[in-house]
Scaffold this active site. Structure first.
Site, PDB file in Angstrom:
ATOM      1  N   ASP A   7      -8.221  -0.693   2.657  1.00 60.10           N
ATOM      2  CA  ASP A   7      -7.169  -1.612   3.100  1.00 60.10           C
ATOM      3  C   ASP A   7      -7.863  -2.912   3.488  1.00 60.10           C
ATOM      4  O   ASP A   7      -8.347  -3.059   4.609  1.00 60.10           O
ATOM      5  CB  ASP A   7      -6.416  -1.019   4.289  1.00 60.10           C
ATOM      6  CG  ASP A   7      -5.365  -1.968   4.839  1.00 60.10           C
ATOM      7  OD1 ASP A   7      -4.808  -2.774   4.060  1.00 60.10           O
ATOM      8  OD2 ASP A   7      -5.107  -1.919   6.060  1.00 60.10           O
ATOM      9  N   GLU A  69      -5.533  -1.664  -1.693  1.00 61.38           N
ATOM     10  CA  GLU A  69      -4.186  -2.213  -1.525  1.00 61.38           C
ATOM     11  C   GLU A  69      -4.076  -3.573  -2.200  1.00 61.38           C
ATOM     12  O   GLU A  69      -4.980  -4.395  -2.105  1.00 61.38           O
ATOM     13  CB  GLU A  69      -3.841  -2.344  -0.042  1.00 61.38           C
ATOM     14  CG  GLU A  69      -2.398  -2.781   0.175  1.00 61.38           C
ATOM     15  CD  GLU A  69      -1.995  -2.715   1.641  1.00 61.38           C
ATOM     16  OE1 GLU A  69      -1.962  -1.612   2.189  1.00 61.38           O
ATOM     17  OE2 GLU A  69      -1.744  -3.781   2.204  1.00 61.38           O
ATOM     18  N   ASP A 141      -5.583   0.521  10.593  1.00 66.99           N
ATOM     19  CA  ASP A 141      -6.317   0.116   9.388  1.00 66.99           C
ATOM     20  C   ASP A 141      -6.933   1.325   8.687  1.00 66.99           C
ATOM     21  O   ASP A 141      -6.881   1.440   7.462  1.00 66.99           O
ATOM     22  CB  ASP A 141      -7.395  -0.913   9.737  1.00 66.99           C
ATOM     23  CG  ASP A 141      -6.797  -2.210  10.262  1.00 66.99           C
ATOM     24  OD1 ASP A 141      -5.942  -2.788   9.563  1.00 66.99           O
ATOM     25  OD2 ASP A 141      -7.169  -2.641  11.368  1.00 66.99           O
TER      26      ASP A 141
END
Length: 182
Positions: A7, A69, A141
């Protein structure tokens, strides 16, 4: 199969490592890479920390694939550009580590993990905790990194069966390694 989920973020990048054997998911590791020790204006330094951190994760955990992502377009175009650069550093490190890279939107990840694409971060954290049998909630996260790995574990094989290519397929990897494929 071992999957590394990323991420990306310029200040904090979350990661998660998951093993999948058939339908069984197993937690391996998760955490964050932080670049906050550097001044906000030191963009090259922050990107190097991300590149080195992702390279180290790939060497330590030896994943078979990675999931990253996709950047969403923010209201602030400058923030979107900075996030895109952080994401680029992460993807470059993964490709340099000879990993196939798949990309998923936050909506795709939330749908795969929670069941609907508009899930709150707390819902993602709770479902990741349940799916991986963790004793406590992972940070937001790290949960997103784990969620991306879980998404690829469930969606990636189906995409392969359907013949869909990930954004960085074998031909593209050959080109990055110095070879050519047409």
């Amino acid at each position: 199969m071992r999957i590394l989920g990323i991420d990306p973020g310029l200040q904090t990048t979350g990661f998660g490592v998951v093993d999948i054997d058939g339908q069984q998911l197993r937690y391996v590791a998760s955490g964050t890479i932080r670049t906050t020790s550097l001044a906000l204006g030191d963009l090259p330094g922050r990107l190097k920390i991300l590149f080195d951190g992702i390279t180290e994760l790939a060497a330590r955990y030896q994943p078979d694939a990675a999931a990253v992502e996709i950047v969403f377009v923010n209201v602030n175009p400058q923030s979107t550009l900075l996030l895109g650069q952080a994401r680029g550093a992460c993807i470059t490190a993964l490709v340099a580590s000879h990993l196939p890279v798949a990309e998923y939107t936050a909506l795709q990840m939330k749908k795969a993990v929670v069941g609907h694409g508009r899930a709150a971060k707390s819902q993602v954290q709770e479902m990741v905790r349940r799916l991986l049998h963790l004793p406590a909630l992972p940070g937001t996260d790290a949960a997103d990194g784990l969620g991306l790995a879980i998404t690829h574990a469930h969606v990636g094989p189906a995409m392969g069966r359907l013949g869909a290519a990930t954004p960085l397929n074998r031909r593209q990897h050959a080109m990055y390694k110095g070879g050519r494929s047409y």
